[in-house]
Motif scaffolding. Structure first.
Motif, mmCIF file in Angstrom:
data_model
loop_
_atom_site.group_PDB
_atom_site.id
_atom_site.type_symbol
_atom_site.label_atom_id
_atom_site.label_comp_id
_atom_site.label_asym_id
_atom_site.label_seq_id
_atom_site.Cartn_x
_atom_site.Cartn_y
_atom_site.Cartn_z
ATOM 1 N N PRO A 92 0.802 -1.232 0.000
ATOM 2 C CA PRO A 92 0.000 0.000 0.000
ATOM 3 C C PRO A 92 0.837 1.286 0.000
ATOM 4 N N ALA A 93 1.919 1.315 0.760
ATOM 5 C CA ALA A 93 2.746 2.531 0.827
ATOM 6 C C ALA A 93 3.414 2.800 -0.521
ATOM 7 N N GLN A 94 3.874 1.737 -1.188
ATOM 8 C CA GLN A 94 4.500 1.890 -2.502
ATOM 9 C C GLN A 94 3.465 2.316 -3.537
ATOM 10 N N ARG A 95 2.310 1.654 -3.513
ATOM 11 C CA ARG A 95 1.247 1.976 -4.470
ATOM 12 C C ARG A 95 0.839 3.444 -4.327
ATOM 13 N N GLU A 96 0.703 3.912 -3.087
ATOM 14 C CA GLU A 96 0.305 5.300 -2.859
ATOM 15 C C GLU A 96 1.310 6.273 -3.472
ATOM 16 N N MET A 97 2.612 6.010 -3.274
ATOM 17 C CA MET A 97 3.637 6.907 -3.809
ATOM 18 C C MET A 97 3.675 6.869 -5.337
ATOM 19 N N VAL A 98 3.574 5.674 -5.931
ATOM 20 C CA VAL A 98 3.591 5.546 -7.394
ATOM 21 C C VAL A 98 2.374 6.267 -7.986
ATOM 22 N N GLU A 99 1.205 6.065 -7.380
ATOM 23 C CA GLU A 99 -0.005 6.719 -7.894
ATOM 24 C C GLU A 99 0.096 8.239 -7.777
ATOM 25 N N LYS A 100 0.615 8.737 -6.652
ATOM 26 C CA LYS A 100 0.743 10.189 -6.485
ATOM 27 C C LYS A 100 1.720 10.771 -7.511
ATOM 28 N N ALA A 101 2.843 10.068 -7.722
ATOM 29 C CA ALA A 101 3.878 10.583 -8.615
ATOM 30 C C ALA A 101 3.484 10.480 -10.084
ATOM 31 N N TYR A 102 2.866 9.369 -10.483
ATOM 32 C CA TYR A 102 2.624 9.152 -11.907
ATOM 33 C C TYR A 102 1.182 9.379 -12.331
ATOM 34 N N LEU A 103 0.230 8.972 -11.522
ATOM 35 C CA LEU A 103 -1.166 9.209 -11.892
ATOM 36 C C LEU A 103 -1.623 10.586 -11.424
ATOM 37 N N GLY A 104 -1.136 10.993 -10.244
ATOM 38 C CA GLY A 104 -1.493 12.303 -9.724
ATOM 39 C C GLY A 104 -0.575 13.402 -10.216
ATOM 40 N N GLU A 105 0.503 13.004 -10.892
ATOM 41 C CA GLU A 105 1.479 13.926 -11.464
ATOM 42 C C GLU A 105 2.023 14.922 -10.432
ATOM 43 N N LEU A 106 2.275 14.428 -9.226
ATOM 44 C CA LEU A 106 2.845 15.279 -8.186
ATOM 45 C C LEU A 106 4.358 15.119 -8.190
ATOM 46 N N SER A 107 5.074 16.190 -7.906
ATOM 47 C CA SER A 107 6.533 16.104 -7.777
ATOM 48 C C SER A 107 6.841 15.467 -6.422
ATOM 49 N N HIS A 108 8.096 15.034 -6.252
ATOM 50 C CA HIS A 108 8.486 14.448 -4.972
ATOM 51 C C HIS A 108 8.304 15.457 -3.844
ATOM 52 N N THR A 109 8.597 16.716 -4.127
ATOM 53 C CA THR A 109 8.429 17.768 -3.124
ATOM 54 C C THR A 109 6.954 17.948 -2.761
ATOM 55 N N ASP A 110 6.069 17.888 -3.772
ATOM 56 C CA ASP A 110 4.627 17.995 -3.501
ATOM 57 C C ASP A 110 4.156 16.832 -2.634
ATOM 58 N N ILE A 111 4.653 15.629 -2.938
ATOM 59 C CA ILE A 111 4.277 14.454 -2.149
ATOM 60 C C ILE A 111 4.768 14.618 -0.711
ATOM 61 N N GLN A 112 5.991 15.148 -0.554
ATOM 62 C CA GLN A 112 6.544 15.373 0.783
ATOM 63 C C GLN A 112 5.664 16.352 1.560
ATOM 64 N N ALA A 113 5.247 17.429 0.887
ATOM 65 C CA ALA A 113 4.402 18.422 1.554
ATOM 66 C C ALA A 113 3.051 17.821 1.931
ATOM 67 N N GLU A 114 2.536 16.950 1.071
ATOM 68 C CA GLU A 114 1.215 16.355 1.312
ATOM 69 C C GLU A 114 1.255 15.289 2.395
ATOM 70 N N THR A 115 2.327 14.462 2.404
ATOM 71 C CA THR A 115 2.371 13.324 3.328
ATOM 72 C C THR A 115 3.195 13.568 4.579
#
Length: 194
Positions: free
Chosen positions: A143-166
């Protein structure tokens, strides 16, 4: 025949098949013509709506809602003012804007209108099969990997955006994405093998 009737006759024969279907829906509430419109435009709308950033769960709902609106507002269609594809894509764009406003997210760029090229049935089937394989492979990730892959590739978020969100450290995010992609590649190879 009078000149006006001849001109109207000429104009009617100049309409695309999709416009003729729309006119049958507008003028006669023709369900068969609507089914043809639906079969023609629904797959195209799915692609356009999905590419505009709508979450996968919303794509189907938006397409259904757009086509229902086409049925309900058919009386408003005027082939002299717009092509049927433009009219339907504008309904789709308006529907997305309504949803985004309700969710208080930024409004996407105007939906690009696709040309009325009918995709090959084998291409549609291949795309559906690939999508299903990807869905199956994603479901096999932690689940943790799926969430990051989906945010980065399907949600088109940058790593920094994901960091800010999570609130997760950047290294953890990168590691989960890397491991998730490796596992995803492996799962896709496994799914593709009979």
């Amino acid at each position: 025949m009078t000149a006006g009737k001849e001109q109207a006759q000429v104009r009617k024969t100049d309409y695309s098949i999709q416009t003729e279907w729309m006119l049958a829906v507008r003028d006669d509430r023709d369900r068969r013509a609507f089914a043809q419109l639906f079969d023609h435009f629904a797959p195209r709308l799915k692609g356009v709506v999905a590419r505009s950033g709508a979450p996968p769960a919303q794509v189907e709902d938006i397409v259904q809602d757009v086509m229902l609106t086409v049925w309900r507002k058919a009386h408003q269609f005027d082939p002299e003012r717009a092509q049927v594809s433009s009219w339907i894509y504008q309904i789709a764009r308006n529907r997305q804007i309504d949803i985004l406003r309700r969710e208080r997210r930024p409004i996407p760029e105007e939906i690009a209108r696709q040309e009325d090229t009918t995709p090959d049935a084998s291409q549609v089937l291949a795309l559906e099969q690939e999508t299903e394989k990807l869905r199956q492979a994603l479901s096999q990730l932690k689940p943790a990997q799926r969430e990051m892959v989906e945010k980065a590739y399907l949600g088109e978020l940058s790593h920094t955006d994901i960091q800010a969100e999570t609130g997760l450290p950047l290294g953890t995010i990168k590691s989960r994405i890397r491991l998730g992609l490796e596992r995803l590649r492996h799962e896709l190879k496994t799914i593709g093998t009979p």
